[in-house]
Design a protein around this motif. Sequence first.
Motif: not given
Length: 161
Positions: A5-20
Amino acid sequence: MHESKWQIGLVLAPIMKANGYRKKGLSWHKQHPDTILVFHVGKSRWGANRHSLECGIYLRRLGDDLKPLHYYCHIRANLENLVPDKYEFRQICDFEYGTFTVAERLDRITNYVSTIALPWLDSYATLPSLRQLAQDYQIIFPCVIIGLDVLFFLEKVAPGA
């Protein structure tokens, strides 16, 4: 919290940030004038190391929370119900079983979020687009949860918004 679950959050963080989106725990929020879009990584009730990816839309006129929890969103959909192949998606999100490596799982989850979840959320960020969703949801997205209060609001209270 499971490492996956932590790994999913880690890989999604940059994508989510880039999308506002802004992060709070394993939820991300994106502010719009009429709505707040929410994406959440949670534990599935169907397995100890299986995860659920939730999309939510919170209507600002129906509440005053600026960082709503996903289950308080007025419109909700599990990403599993938006993808073309539910079976494969379930295997990808279940880190205990299947033939995928952790890297393959994270890559596919990232792909599903960027190509399906985020475009779906963005397409319903305005009241006119939500009105269309409310009219079509039983045909196109029968798995989307829309409360009766939201349907009433979209039909009666905000017809010209």
